[in-house]
Design a protein around this motif. Structure first.
Motif, short mmCIF file in Angstrom:
data_model
loop_
_atom_site.label_atom_id
_atom_site.label_comp_id
_atom_site.label_asym_id
_atom_site.label_seq_id
_atom_site.Cartn_x
_atom_site.Cartn_y
_atom_site.Cartn_z
N TYR A 139 -80.76 -68.00 -111.64
CA TYR A 139 -80.23 -66.84 -110.93
C TYR A 139 -78.71 -66.87 -111.02
O TYR A 139 -78.12 -67.94 -111.11
N VAL A 140 -78.11 -65.73 -110.91
CA VAL A 140 -76.67 -65.63 -110.80
C VAL A 140 -76.39 -64.88 -109.51
O VAL A 140 -76.86 -63.76 -109.32
N LYS A 141 -75.65 -65.51 -108.61
CA LYS A 141 -75.30 -64.89 -107.33
C LYS A 141 -74.00 -64.10 -107.55
O LYS A 141 -73.05 -64.64 -108.11
N MET A 142 -73.98 -62.89 -107.10
CA MET A 142 -72.78 -62.06 -107.24
C MET A 142 -72.39 -61.53 -105.87
O MET A 142 -73.26 -61.28 -105.03
N ASP A 143 -71.10 -61.37 -105.65
CA ASP A 143 -70.63 -60.74 -104.42
C ASP A 143 -69.34 -60.02 -104.70
O ASP A 143 -68.77 -60.15 -105.77
N ARG A 144 -68.89 -59.27 -103.71
CA ARG A 144 -67.63 -58.55 -103.82
C ARG A 144 -67.11 -58.25 -102.44
O ARG A 144 -67.87 -58.16 -101.47
N PRO A 145 -65.82 -58.09 -102.31
CA PRO A 145 -65.26 -57.73 -101.00
C PRO A 145 -65.67 -56.30 -100.62
O PRO A 145 -65.87 -55.47 -101.50
N GLU A 183 -60.87 -69.49 -102.85
CA GLU A 183 -60.43 -69.21 -101.48
C GLU A 183 -61.61 -68.83 -100.57
O GLU A 183 -61.57 -69.06 -99.36
N TYR A 184 -62.65 -68.25 -101.14
CA TYR A 184 -63.85 -67.86 -100.39
C TYR A 184 -64.44 -69.07 -99.65
O TYR A 184 -65.03 -68.92 -98.60
N ASP A 185 -64.27 -70.26 -100.21
CA ASP A 185 -64.84 -71.47 -99.63
C ASP A 185 -63.85 -72.27 -98.78
O ASP A 185 -64.14 -73.40 -98.40
N ALA A 186 -62.70 -71.69 -98.50
CA ALA A 186 -61.71 -72.38 -97.66
C ALA A 186 -62.25 -72.57 -96.24
O ALA A 186 -63.01 -71.74 -95.73
#
Length: 157
Positions: free
Chosen positions: A150-156, A31-34
């Motif tokens: 690399y590993v990209k991480m994110d969070r709300p 959904e992040y890429d909607a």
């Protein structure tokens, strides 16, 4: 099947037949890429692709079958910041193959053309980003020697 640089006359076909379906698939994966609903996404995409066409450090290659676009990749040149002991690189910005053309090695052929473009510009490496849940794309990339650096991480918030 022929792979070649895109022409200005094909920008609308690229956006309508390949990029919009690609963006829809990515939105289905996460959904992040909607796509946004409050902007004219198609018009923005057309403007963006036309601008890229005029950028000497970016190239879009299309796969053509029976006079129809069935896949594409966009690759960009990137200078390394002078503080790092590494050469310039190329970055695959996106890669998409229409569902009806999948499973025939077209993604591999498009990537090989992006690799050639990078080598022609003196790039030492090529990189790309792939969604963690896109197993088919990850499998393709890994089969071609791509490794996770690399590993990209994110969070709300």
């Amino acid at each position: 099947m022929r792979i070649r640089p895109i022409t200005r006359d094909e920008i609308t076909e690229l956006v309508d037949d390949l990029w919009l379906p690609f963006a829809g698939e990515m939105g289905d994966i996460d959904e992040y890429d909607a796509l946004a609903e409050d902007v004219d996404v198609r018009a923005e995409a057309l403007d963006y692709r036309r601008t890229q066409l005029d950028d000497d450090e970016t190239q879009t290659f299309v796969a053509v079958s029976d006079d129809e676009l069935v896949g594409y990749t966009t690759v960009a040149y990137s200078e390394s910041p002078p503080v790092f002991a590494r050469d310039s690189g190329a970055k695959v910005k996106d890669l998409y193959v229409a569902p009806e053309a999948r499973g025939e090695g077209l993604g591999t052929s498009l990537l090989e053309r992006a690799h050639e473009w990078g080598r022609d510009r003196g790039c030492a490496r090529i990189s790309l980003s792939v969604h963690a849940r896109n197993d088919a794309a990850r499998s393709c990339y890994e089969s071609m020697g791509y490794e996770t650096r690399y590993v990209k991480m994110d969070r709300p918030l």
